[in-house]
Structures are given as C-alpha cells and as structure tokens.
Design a protein around this motif. Sequence first.
Motif, PDB file in Angstrom:
ATOM      1  N   ARG A 124       1.177  -1.195  -0.061  1.00 40.97           N
ATOM      2  CA  ARG A 124      -0.005   0.111   0.295  1.00 40.97           C
ATOM      3  C   ARG A 124       1.164   1.395  -0.173  1.00 40.97           C
ATOM      4  O   ARG A 124      -0.080   2.229  -0.491  1.00 40.97           O
ATOM      5  N   ARG A 125       2.120   1.333   0.626  1.00 41.67           N
ATOM      6  CA  ARG A 125       2.662   2.536   0.562  1.00 41.67           C
ATOM      7  C   ARG A 125       3.619   2.900  -0.791  1.00 41.67           C
ATOM      8  O   ARG A 125       3.736   4.264  -1.535  1.00 41.67           O
ATOM      9  N   LEU A 180      -1.844  16.443   6.702  1.00 43.75           N
ATOM     10  CA  LEU A 180      -0.474  15.530   4.573  1.00 43.75           C
ATOM     11  C   LEU A 180       0.445  15.328   5.411  1.00 43.75           C
ATOM     12  O   LEU A 180       1.406  14.106   5.246  1.00 43.75           O
ATOM     13  N   ASP A 181       0.897  15.596   7.045  1.00 38.45           N
ATOM     14  CA  ASP A 181       2.157  14.938   7.613  1.00 38.45           C
ATOM     15  C   ASP A 181       1.801  14.200   8.503  1.00 38.45           C
ATOM     16  O   ASP A 181       2.559  12.635   8.542  1.00 38.45           O
ATOM     17  N   TYR A 182       0.578  13.963   9.054  1.00 34.33           N
ATOM     18  CA  TYR A 182      -0.049  12.677   9.083  1.00 34.33           C
ATOM     19  C   TYR A 182       0.010  11.414   8.144  1.00 34.33           C
ATOM     20  O   TYR A 182      -0.012  10.412   8.572  1.00 34.33           O
ATOM     21  N   ILE A 183      -0.709  11.951   7.193  1.00 38.20           N
ATOM     22  CA  ILE A 183      -0.398  10.728   6.018  1.00 38.20           C
ATOM     23  C   ILE A 183       0.582  10.697   5.949  1.00 38.20           C
ATOM     24  O   ILE A 183       1.560   9.702   5.469  1.00 38.20           O
ATOM     25  N   GLY A 184       1.543  11.353   5.577  1.00 37.19           N
ATOM     26  CA  GLY A 184       2.851  11.197   5.613  1.00 37.19           C
ATOM     27  C   GLY A 184       3.628  10.113   6.354  1.00 37.19           C
ATOM     28  O   GLY A 184       4.079   9.292   6.366  1.00 37.19           O
ATOM     29  N   ARG A 185       3.043  10.557   7.292  1.00 40.83           N
ATOM     30  CA  ARG A 185       3.362   9.758   9.043  1.00 40.83           C
ATOM     31  C   ARG A 185       3.574   8.140   8.760  1.00 40.83           C
ATOM     32  O   ARG A 185       3.690   6.910   8.994  1.00 40.83           O
ATOM     33  N   LEU A 186       2.002   8.037   8.047  1.00 40.28           N
ATOM     34  CA  LEU A 186       1.238   6.746   8.042  1.00 40.28           C
ATOM     35  C   LEU A 186       1.660   5.904   7.070  1.00 40.28           C
ATOM     36  O   LEU A 186       1.574   4.478   7.486  1.00 40.28           O
ATOM     37  N   PHE A 187       2.050   6.903   5.762  1.00 39.30           N
ATOM     38  CA  PHE A 187       3.174   6.219   4.738  1.00 39.30           C
ATOM     39  C   PHE A 187       4.694   5.674   5.301  1.00 39.30           C
ATOM     40  O   PHE A 187       5.341   5.040   4.501  1.00 39.30           O
ATOM     41  N   GLY A 188       4.737   5.832   6.887  1.00 40.33           N
ATOM     42  CA  GLY A 188       6.646   5.801   7.140  1.00 40.33           C
ATOM     43  C   GLY A 188       7.471   6.769   6.426  1.00 40.33           C
ATOM     44  O   GLY A 188       8.942   6.157   6.507  1.00 40.33           O
ATOM     45  N   LEU A 189       7.217   7.690   6.040  1.00 44.11           N
ATOM     46  CA  LEU A 189       7.870   8.296   5.106  1.00 44.11           C
ATOM     47  C   LEU A 189       8.615   9.088   6.605  1.00 44.11           C
ATOM     48  O   LEU A 189       7.900   9.774   7.383  1.00 44.11           O
ATOM     49  N   ARG A 234      12.640   4.192   1.983  1.00 43.18           N
ATOM     50  CA  ARG A 234      12.854   5.031   2.670  1.00 43.18           C
ATOM     51  C   ARG A 234      11.909   5.537   3.282  1.00 43.18           C
ATOM     52  O   ARG A 234      11.706   6.417   4.255  1.00 43.18           O
ATOM     53  N   TYR A 235      11.609   4.240   4.017  1.00 39.48           N
ATOM     54  CA  TYR A 235      10.411   3.922   5.154  1.00 39.48           C
ATOM     55  C   TYR A 235      11.039   4.071   6.692  1.00 39.48           C
ATOM     56  O   TYR A 235      11.590   3.232   6.968  1.00 39.48           O
ATOM     57  N   SER A 236      10.353   4.947   8.010  1.00 36.92           N
ATOM     58  CA  SER A 236      10.545   3.947   8.964  1.00 36.92           C
ATOM     59  C   SER A 236       9.357   2.826   9.065  1.00 36.92           C
ATOM     60  O   SER A 236       7.950   2.979   9.246  1.00 36.92           O
ATOM     61  N   ARG A 237       9.463   2.246   9.632  1.00 36.79           N
ATOM     62  CA  ARG A 237       9.042   0.721   9.898  1.00 36.79           C
ATOM     63  C   ARG A 237       7.747   1.253  11.101  1.00 36.79           C
ATOM     64  O   ARG A 237       6.326   0.937  11.050  1.00 36.79           O
ATOM     65  N   PHE A 238       8.321   2.059  12.246  1.00 36.63           N
ATOM     66  CA  PHE A 238       7.208   2.262  13.386  1.00 36.63           C
ATOM     67  C   PHE A 238       6.409   4.046  12.941  1.00 36.63           C
ATOM     68  O   PHE A 238       5.598   3.459  13.457  1.00 36.63           O
ATOM     69  N   LEU A 239       6.734   4.478  11.871  1.00 36.00           N
ATOM     70  CA  LEU A 239       6.132   5.559  11.910  1.00 36.00           C
ATOM     71  C   LEU A 239       4.637   5.740  12.097  1.00 36.00           C
ATOM     72  O   LEU A 239       3.920   6.390  12.316  1.00 36.00           O
ATOM     73  N   PRO A 240       3.773   4.196  10.934  1.00 31.65           N
ATOM     74  CA  PRO A 240       2.421   5.170  11.391  1.00 31.65           C
ATOM     75  C   PRO A 240       1.684   4.470  12.329  1.00 31.65           C
ATOM     76  O   PRO A 240       0.736   5.169  12.119  1.00 31.65           O
ATOM     77  N   TYR A 241       2.627   3.416  13.350  1.00 35.58           N
ATOM     78  CA  TYR A 241       2.114   3.348  14.774  1.00 35.58           C
ATOM     79  C   TYR A 241       2.147   4.365  15.456  1.00 35.58           C
ATOM     80  O   TYR A 241       1.503   4.662  16.050  1.00 35.58           O
ATOM     81  N   VAL A 270      -7.435   5.602   6.383  1.00 32.29           N
ATOM     82  CA  VAL A 270      -5.735   5.436   7.618  1.00 32.29           C
ATOM     83  C   VAL A 270      -5.459   4.418   6.886  1.00 32.29           C
ATOM     84  O   VAL A 270      -4.067   3.515   6.794  1.00 32.29           O
ATOM     85  N   LEU A 271      -6.381   3.184   7.102  1.00 26.84           N
ATOM     86  CA  LEU A 271      -6.079   1.913   6.516  1.00 26.84           C
ATOM     87  C   LEU A 271      -5.620   1.697   5.416  1.00 26.84           C
ATOM     88  O   LEU A 271      -5.162   0.251   4.749  1.00 26.84           O
ATOM     89  N   SER A 272      -6.224   2.338   3.962  1.00 29.87           N
ATOM     90  CA  SER A 272      -5.290   2.961   2.379  1.00 29.87           C
ATOM     91  C   SER A 272      -4.371   3.452   2.538  1.00 29.87           C
ATOM     92  O   SER A 272      -3.844   3.198   1.465  1.00 29.87           O
ATOM     93  N   ARG A 273      -3.470   3.823   3.486  1.00 32.97           N
ATOM     94  CA  ARG A 273      -2.432   3.769   3.840  1.00 32.97           C
ATOM     95  C   ARG A 273      -0.954   2.915   3.954  1.00 32.97           C
ATOM     96  O   ARG A 273      -1.271   1.685   3.888  1.00 32.97           O
ATOM     97  N   GLY A 274       0.174   2.889   4.337  1.00 32.15           N
ATOM     98  CA  GLY A 274       0.952   2.323   4.181  1.00 32.15           C
ATOM     99  C   GLY A 274       1.427   1.399   6.148  1.00 32.15           C
ATOM    100  O   GLY A 274       1.935   1.701   6.565  1.00 32.15           O
ATOM    101  N   ILE A 275      -0.122   1.060   6.158  1.00 38.40           N
ATOM    102  CA  ILE A 275       0.043   0.972   7.936  1.00 38.40           C
ATOM    103  C   ILE A 275      -1.020  -0.877   7.509  1.00 38.40           C
ATOM    104  O   ILE A 275      -2.087  -0.894   7.023  1.00 38.40           O
ATOM    105  N   SER A 276      -0.298  -1.841   8.689  1.00 39.02           N
ATOM    106  CA  SER A 276      -1.195  -3.003   8.791  1.00 39.02           C
ATOM    107  C   SER A 276      -2.062  -3.120   9.935  1.00 39.02           C
ATOM    108  O   SER A 276      -2.241  -1.819  10.759  1.00 39.02           O
TER     109      SER A 276
END
Lengths: 334, 257
Positions: free
Chosen positions: A82-83, A104-113, B11-18, B104-110
């Motif tokens: 999904r990323r 947008l910052d929140y969504i960016g964090r949800l993508f792990g950026l 370039r992703y941080s694993r725990f950032l979505p959590y 939220v759940l459509s983004r890069g979070i499990s």
Amino acid sequence: MTGSDTTLVVETERLTKIYGNSHIALNDVTLTIEPGCVLGLLGPNGAGKTTFLRLVLGLHRPTAGRVSVFGKPMTPNAALLRRRIGYIPTNPQFPRGMTPITYLDYIGRLFGLSRDVRKPRLAALVRAVDLLGHSSADVSQFSPGMVSRLAVAASLINEPDLLIWDEPTHGLDIEARRSMLELIKSLSHVKTLILSSHNLSDVDEVCNHAAVLSQGQLIFSGTLQELKGRIRKNHYEMDLEGDQKGVTKAVSQIKSVADVKQVTLRQRRLELVLNEQCNNSGVLSQIFNTLSDNRITLVGLRTVGQQTEQAYLDLVEKEEQRGFARIFQPAEAA
Amino acid sequence: MENPALEVHSRYSRFLPYLAVLSTDLRQTFRNWVYRLWIVATILVAIGFLLYRFGLHQEAGMVRPASVHSSELFRGIALGSLALIVVLTVSAVASERGTLADSVLSRGISRYQYFMAKLHSRAIVIVLTFAVMSSFMLVAFHFLLGEDLSLAGVTWAVLTISCLLIAVVSVGVAMGAITNSSVVGIAVLWIAMYGLGILMSLLPQTFPSPEKVIARLPFVLRGEYELNSLGEWVLGSLFVAFVASTIGLIAFARRDV
C-alpha cells in the motif's frame, strides 16, 4: 488486459465478494492492469466498482479468488504494497481538528515517510493544490472542492506507482473538474491509474483502457477504442446540404453501393451502416463521389456509436438482455 | 507507455505509522467528550465525597480512617467509570469504521499496527488518568481524614486497579474491532461486564471476583495485603488483556473495514 512480459500492476483472478451471504457485490472478476495503463472503471450504481477498488487495496478480503498488486498478494496487512498506492475514496473524510499541513503530515507518517522526506513534499503539495491560503484552516470545514484537492495531495504524498481514485471529479465545479482532468493526464505519463467514474466523458478524455462492471460482473475489459468500436462498427452519420431531389437521388444510388448495409434519410441527415468486415474507406469514397455527382454538399460527417457513453450503455443493456445465457458465458470480456 | 519504477522504496520508517496513529488517537481521546465527562464527573464526585466526609469528621466528630473512605470512593468511581470507559474503548476502532478508516488503512499501515496503536493509546490515557486522579484523591484523604494510608499499600492498590482497567480497555478495544457497530459493542460489553461482576460476586468466598478485590481495598491501602494474592490479580488481569487483545487483533486483521 493484453499479454505482456512486464510485471502486472494489478492482477485479479476469479475475484468474488459476497457480503454476509446476502449480497453479491463482485462475481468472478478476472482482470489484469499493466504498468502505464489508465483504466476507467465503469458501471452503474451498485455494479461493484468501489468493492473492486477496496479489494485491490486490501480493505476488504475476497470471499473467493485473489488479488495481486505489483506481483504480490494483497492482504489487509500488506502495508508495504500500500506504500506504493495512492488512494482517493469517493467521499474523503478527515479527522477533526487538523489543518491541511497536519493532515498531510499525518498521512506522510502513515506511509512511514521520514521527516526529511515528508515535510518538503507536503509543502510542495499544499502549494500545488492551491491550499496555501487555507493552510491553517480546519479541514473539517472545507468545501467539497477543497476536500478533493486535499485528497489529491494526500494520495500523492508517497509518490505512488499506482493511483486508485474513486470518482475524483465527484462534486467538483467545472473549473476544478477541468484542472483535475489535466492533472490526471499529466500523471498518466508516469503512473498507472485506476479511475472509477460515473462521468463517461471524463473517462473518454483521460483513460486508455476501460473495464465495465454490471451487477458485480466484468462485462468488458480492453482498450477504450475496443469499447467504442465494439458495438457499432462502420456506422456513420452525414449532414447534407443541397437540392432535395438531388439528395433523394443520391440516396437511392448509395443504396446500391456494395457493402452498404443500411441507408436511412431523416430530413438532411443520412445514416449509413456498412458491413462490418468491409474496407470502409473504399466504400466511403464511392459514397462521396455519388454525393459529388449529385451536387450535394457534405456539411458534417461523424461516426455513430463510437462515443464511449453509447458503447457503454449498449454494453450494459445487451448484458441485461442476455438473461439466463449469462450462465454459460459468464466472462465475455475482451 | 513507459514502465514506471516498480522497486520497493526503502526510505520508510517501520514504526512511524504506528506512532502516527498513537499520537493522533491520544490527541483525539483527550478531546473526546466522553473522556472529559469521565474526568469532570470523577472530580466532582471525589470533591463532593471528600467535603462531605471532611464535614462529618470536623463538625460531627465522626472519625473513620482514610483507607475506608478511599475504598468506598474507589468502589463508586470504579463502577461508574466502567460505563464510560467501555464507551471510550469500544468506540476507538468501531467509530472509525467506513470512510474515515479508508483514509487511514488504505495507507502504508498494517491492521496490526493500527489496532495496537489504538489499544495502547486508550490504555495509556485511561490508566494514566486514573493513576493521576487516584493519587490526588489519596493524598487529599491522607491529609484531611486520618493518616492510616501506607505508601506501599496505595501503590499496590493503584497498580491492581490499573491492571484491571487495562483488561477492561483491551476487552473494549477488541470488542470494537470485532463488532460492526459501536452501539452494539458497548451494549454487549456493558451487559457482559456488569452481569459477570454480579455473577462472580455470588460465587463462594474462595473464588476471586472484582467485588472481593474492592472489598479488600481498605486493608491493602493500610498496607495489610498478601503480595501473592495481589500479584495473582495483576497477572490475571494482564492475561485477560493479552487474550482479549490477541483475539481482537486476529479478528480485526481478517475483517472488512
């Protein structure tokens, strides 16, 4: 949609979704989407378009069949897949008390950026979607147009390879709609897009492929040209100007031209149906000569049934008329 | 058409979505009207109870130890708070089902990260709030109504009730993740918790029940407690929390949103 060695962006195989053993939302949908494809997902209300998109995103689990995205199975926990996807739901909703920047910052964090990546990107996106003047406003107070613009920004913040936009022009005014279509055209050069839309002219303008769903079943998938040419091939309309006697005479001569299947004259409009397998340029050349010989001026010439809307409506109507026959040919998709 | 780059981005941080869901939910919970109602109601009840008892203590000379007053207040607050805590926890996941969850759940979070973030956020808010409020109450009781409270006893009492609350929070969040409607989840959990509490209190003395733990609170607050017994309650509560959250996690990871 066509055979290719490239990694498929989306591949569904016999995808079926039945909600609570009471509602069949999607039935046996097998579809492939190649990189660079801009797919218009068409269908009447309740056809299963949104269900299909939610299955591709892993928000729903298939009752049967499977979905692969970028060659890997999509599941509710496939966060890595999904990323690489940017999604706009039909009616985007945002958490309360957020500004465009915090959202947008929140969504960016949800993508792990990481901060270094997401902060410059969100700033650029806020500017790009023209929300700079509203960057401190609460997003829950936004107008539909502003909501759409913010949703577009949110779907692009992770620089996705695949964009899934569910009715992106829904609720937009003419100017915003035009701007959205231009954006889609620009993105189509570098991204793979799936657009669900009720607006067939939008699909006609920006998509190169189409998939039509009817009552949960895929009744067509192929290029837009295939969809247009599928129903009424070699069907033309001509607007004529000249002496009425000359027109009548010309029509009677045209009727005798080989490969002309049907000729109908309504006042000064001539409707022609040619044989599907004929060389249409040769037949049309004979018709033009006949008109010229009778001193008839050709004011307008257009293809009939080549419009996406007509093709789509015919397709859905034809599918409904098939009745029980659908059991034996469930997938007539191209 | 060019083939867009299909490499997995690194370039992703694993725990950032959590952490994103955790911090956002913490902020939203503090703004939640149910949470604010819980705080205001608890403070008003505590102040009213304290003033009433302090009045009796000063004017009528009715002297009762602080440990007894505190346990009475704890009992009342715990029973009343449970109703609101259930609302607060069940709604954590259930109220966001649908289009908001889409965003939220459509983004890069499990699903796992999302569920755990919600669970941890609600547990942190509720346990911290309880710990802070009960500490203030106990200090006030200690100084105004008699000084029989022991620091170790108070610590164990707060710890035990906090663990019970963690169990309630876990069951609540799991219920919200399993049920389709927050109203149904809240109703089911209310009936289950109060019903189970009543049933357990009817069991013979040898069987443990939350009612019996609360009945033993005056002794615990004075420092007269059995460490093994309290330890069992702490471990038992954490076990219930673990089982409930595991069930909720698995169910949520398998369902449609």
